[in-house]
Motif scaffolding. Structure first.
Motif, PDB file in Angstrom:
ATOM      1  N   THR A  56       0.751  -1.233  -0.124  1.00 51.54           N
ATOM      2  CA  THR A  56      -0.076   0.028   0.005  1.00 51.54           C
ATOM      3  C   THR A  56       0.683   1.297   0.126  1.00 51.54           C
ATOM      4  O   THR A  56       0.619   2.204  -0.740  1.00 51.54           O
ATOM      5  N   LEU A  60       1.046   3.988  -2.966  1.00 57.23           N
ATOM      6  CA  LEU A  60       0.570   5.442  -2.612  1.00 57.23           C
ATOM      7  C   LEU A  60       1.891   6.427  -2.838  1.00 57.23           C
ATOM      8  O   LEU A  60       1.921   7.533  -2.240  1.00 57.23           O
ATOM      9  N   ILE A  63       1.967   9.668  -4.811  1.00 60.53           N
ATOM     10  CA  ILE A  63       1.011  10.951  -4.439  1.00 60.53           C
ATOM     11  C   ILE A  63       1.391  11.288  -2.629  1.00 60.53           C
ATOM     12  O   ILE A  63       0.658  12.141  -2.391  1.00 60.53           O
ATOM     13  N   THR A  64       2.266  10.602  -2.009  1.00 58.75           N
ATOM     14  CA  THR A  64       2.606  10.942  -0.570  1.00 58.75           C
ATOM     15  C   THR A  64       3.281  11.989  -0.462  1.00 58.75           C
ATOM     16  O   THR A  64       4.552  11.966  -1.197  1.00 58.75           O
ATOM     17  N   PRO A  65       2.822  13.139   0.140  1.00 58.80           N
ATOM     18  CA  PRO A  65       3.902  14.277   0.433  1.00 58.80           C
ATOM     19  C   PRO A  65       5.142  13.628   1.335  1.00 58.80           C
ATOM     20  O   PRO A  65       5.041  12.913   2.324  1.00 58.80           O
ATOM     21  N   LEU A  68       4.962  13.827   4.876  1.00 54.64           N
ATOM     22  CA  LEU A  68       4.044  13.098   5.664  1.00 54.64           C
ATOM     23  C   LEU A  68       4.135  11.693   5.616  1.00 54.64           C
ATOM     24  O   LEU A  68       3.121  10.956   5.781  1.00 54.64           O
ATOM     25  N   SER A  72       1.533   8.802   7.442  1.00 50.59           N
ATOM     26  CA  SER A  72       0.740   8.127   6.718  1.00 50.59           C
ATOM     27  C   SER A  72       0.953   6.625   6.820  1.00 50.59           C
ATOM     28  O   SER A  72       0.157   5.769   6.700  1.00 50.59           O
ATOM     29  N   ILE A  76      -1.423   3.666   8.047  1.00 49.99           N
ATOM     30  CA  ILE A  76      -1.831   2.326   7.083  1.00 49.99           C
ATOM     31  C   ILE A  76      -1.408   1.079   7.817  1.00 49.99           C
ATOM     32  O   ILE A  76      -2.485   0.279   8.201  1.00 49.99           O
TER      33      ILE A  76
ATOM     34  N   ARG B   5      -2.744  20.886   0.321  1.00 51.78           N
ATOM     35  CA  ARG B   5      -2.599  19.529  -0.461  1.00 51.78           C
ATOM     36  C   ARG B   5      -2.305  18.553   0.702  1.00 51.78           C
ATOM     37  O   ARG B   5      -2.879  17.136   0.664  1.00 51.78           O
ATOM     38  N   PHE B   9      -4.526  15.456   1.720  1.00 52.20           N
ATOM     39  CA  PHE B   9      -3.966  14.069   1.632  1.00 52.20           C
ATOM     40  C   PHE B   9      -4.293  13.229   3.180  1.00 52.20           C
ATOM     41  O   PHE B   9      -4.885  12.096   3.142  1.00 52.20           O
ATOM     42  N   ILE B  10      -3.977  13.836   3.961  1.00 46.87           N
ATOM     43  CA  ILE B  10      -4.158  13.234   5.443  1.00 46.87           C
ATOM     44  C   ILE B  10      -5.589  12.679   5.469  1.00 46.87           C
ATOM     45  O   ILE B  10      -5.897  11.653   6.056  1.00 46.87           O
ATOM     46  N   PHE B  17      -8.835   4.605   5.707  1.00 43.99           N
ATOM     47  CA  PHE B  17      -8.556   3.337   6.662  1.00 43.99           C
ATOM     48  C   PHE B  17      -9.273   3.394   7.797  1.00 43.99           C
ATOM     49  O   PHE B  17      -9.341   2.281   8.132  1.00 43.99           O
TER      50      PHE B  17
END
Lengths: 205, 215
Positions: A56, A60, A63-65, A68, A72, A76, B5, B9-10, B17
Motif C-alpha cells: 500500500t 501511494l 502521491i504521498t507528500p 507526511l 501516513s 496504514i 494539499r 491527503f491526510i 483506513f
C-alpha cells in the motif's frame, strides 16, 4: 535501478535478514517465542501486515507528500493491524488472549516501519510486496527456530505435542532470559556462518 | 498550496483506513461479543466447579450453563447458583470488582452452599502488569483461596489477608512478589464483596431457585 525479485527475496530471507543482520523486531522475538503455536500466529500476522503495508505504501508513494510519509505509513500499518486483531478476536479468541498486547504492537514492530521506510517508499508495488513478504519470512524463520528450541527445552513439547522422551525442563527457557540467550546464540551462529561464506568468496576472487 | 494539499491527503488517507477498520469491526463485532460471553461463562463454570469439555463450542457452553447455573438479583449485585447433575444446589458465585494498579479488576468468587467457605476465585478481566500483577490469573495464586473458612477472620475487619509475611496465619494467602498494589487490591475487593454478600445471607438462603427461570 531494477533489482531482480530473486535478489530482493534472498536479501529479506537471508543476506539482509531483519533479525540477525539488521537486528530489528527483536522485541517480539523476545516476547512471544516460548510457545510455537503463538509464535506461528504472530509470524503469520507479521507476514500479512508487512506484505499489505509495504504494497500500500508503495502504491501511494507518488502521491504521498515527502514530509507526511511516516504519519501516513503509521496510519496504514495501524489500520491493517487493527483488522488483523479483530479477525484474531473473532476466530482465534484463545490465541488472541494469549498474544495479548503483542498483536497491537505489530504496529510499532521495527521491521514493518523499517521496510516501509527503507524500501517501499522508493520502489514499485510488486518489488515492495516481495520485499515485505521475504523480510517477514526471514523474521519468521528465526522466530520459529527460537520458539522450537525454547518450547522444547522449557516445556518438553513442540506446538503442544509432547516430546517422546523425559528430561528435566529448563524453566529459564520459557522466561524472558531464555529468549535473550537463544537470540544471542542464533545470531552468533548465523553471523559466524555468514562471515565464513563471505571470506570464502573473497579468497576465491 | 502544498499545505492544503498535505492536509487533504491526510484527511483522505485517514478517512479510507478508518472506514476499513470500522467496517471490519462492525462485521465481526457480534462474533467477538459472543466469544467474550463464552469466555466469561467458562470462567463462571470453572469457579462453580462445573466441568465442561475442553473443546466446547459456544453453544455447548451455553447449554451447560443453562442447565447447571441460575442467577438471581440481590440488592445491588447478581448472585449465581451452581447445581449438580441432580439439581441440588452446590455452590454460589458472585461477581467481585475493584480498582487494580492500571485499571479495574473483575472476577467471580464462589462460596459453598452454607456460605461459610470460599470454593474458588477467578478473574475475568484486568489490565495488570504482565508477569507481575497479571499473575493473579495463575492457578497457584487462585487455588490458595480454596477452602478458606469464612467463620474465622484473618483480622477484625478482614476475612482474607493477602500478604507476604505471617506464614501460617488464619485465612492468609501468599501475595505476589513485585505486585504489592495488585495484591492489596485483590484483598480489598474480595473482603468488601464477601462482606456485602454475607450481610445478605438470609436473603440468599431465602431465594426460591426453583421458581427462577433458567439462565
Amino acid at each position: 535501478m531494477a533489482v531482480s525479485s530473486k535478489k530482493i527475496a534472498l536479501d529479506g530471507i537471508w543476506y539482509n535478514n531483519p533479525i540477525f543482520r539488521q537486528v530489528l523486531g527483536i522485541c517480539s522475538t523476545l516476547a512471544v517465542t516460548n510457545l510455537v503455536t503463538n509464535t506461528a500466529v504472530m509470524c503469520l500476522g507479521l507476514i500479512y501486515t508487512n506484505a499489505v503495508s509495504c504494497f500500500t505504501v508503495s502504491a501511494l508513494r507518488t502521491i504521498t507528500p515527502f514530509r507526511l510519509r511516516i504519519i501516513s505509513s503509521t496510519l496504514i500499518i495501524a489500520a491493517y493491524v487493527i483488522v488483523l486483531h479483530n479477525f484474531l478476536m473473532a476466530y482465534l479468541p484463545e490465541i488472541s488472549a494469549q498474544l495479548g498486547p503483542y498483536v497491537g504492537l505489530i504496529i510499532t514492530n521495527c521491521i514493518v516501519l523499517g521496510r516501509v521506510e527503507a524500501f517501499s517508499i522508493q520502489n514499485k508495488p510488486i518489488p515492495a510486496l516481495i520485499d515485505g513478504v521475504s523480510s517477514a519470512v526471514g523474521y519468521s524463520m528465526v522466530l520459529l527456530l527460537i520458539a522450537v528450541i525454547r518450547e522444547g527445552l522449557g516445556f518438553g513439547s513442540v506446538a503442544g505435542i509432547s516430546l517422546p522422551f523425559e528430561f528435566t525442563k529448563w524453566t529459564i527457557m520459557v522466561m524472558a532470559p531464555g529468549a535473550f540467550f537463544m537470540l544471542a546464540i542464533v545470531v552468533w551462529i548465523a553471523r559466524w556462518w555468514g562471515m565464513r561464506t563471505e571470506e570464502a568468496q573473497k579468497t576465491s576472487k | 498550496m502544498s499545505f492544503i494539499r498535505n492536509i487533504a491527503f491526510i484527511f483522505v488517507i485517514a478517512f479510507i483506513f478508518a472506514g476499513l477498520t470500522s467496517g471490519v469491526n462492525m462485521a465481526l463485532s457480534n462474533r467477538i461479543h459472543l466469544n467474550e460471553q463464552t469466555r466469561v461463562s467458562k470462567q463462571l463454570l470453572e469457579v462453580l466447579a462445573i466441568p465442561y469439555p475442553a473443546e466446547s463450542s459456544p453453544e455447548n457452553i451455553r447449554q451447560i450453563e443453562s442447565r447447571r447455573v441460575k442467577s438471581a438479583k440481590l440488592d445491588k449485585e447478581e448472585i449465581f447458583a451452581g447445581f449438580n447433575e441432580n439439581g441440588k444446589l452446590e455452590r454460589y458465585a458472585f461477581p467481585v470488582s475493584g480498582k487494580g494498579l492500571w485499571g479495574s479488576i473483575q472476577g467471580f468468587v464462589a462460596l459453598d452452599s452454607n456460605l461459610s467457605r470460599i470454593d474458588g476465585v477467578i478473574f475475568t478481566s484486568h489490565v495488570e502488569t504482565p508477569g507481575l500483577g497479571a499473575r493473579i490469573d495463575e492457578k497457584w495464586f487462585r487455588d490458595q483461596f480454596k477452602g478458606l473458612d469464612l467463620t474465622k477472620k484473618a483480622s477484625p475487619e478482614k476475612y482474607v489477608r493477602v500478604e507476604s509475611g505471617a506464614k501460617g496465619a488464619v485465612n492468609r494467602v501468599d501475595s505476589i512478589t513485585g505486585a504489592t498494589i495488585t495484591s492489596v487490591s485483590v484483598e480489598k475487593m474480595i473482603n468488601t464483596d464477601i462482606q456485602s454478600i454475607l450481610s445478605q445471607r438470609e436473603t440468599i438462603r431465602g431465594i426460591d431457585w426453583q421458581s427462577l427461570p433458567k439462565k
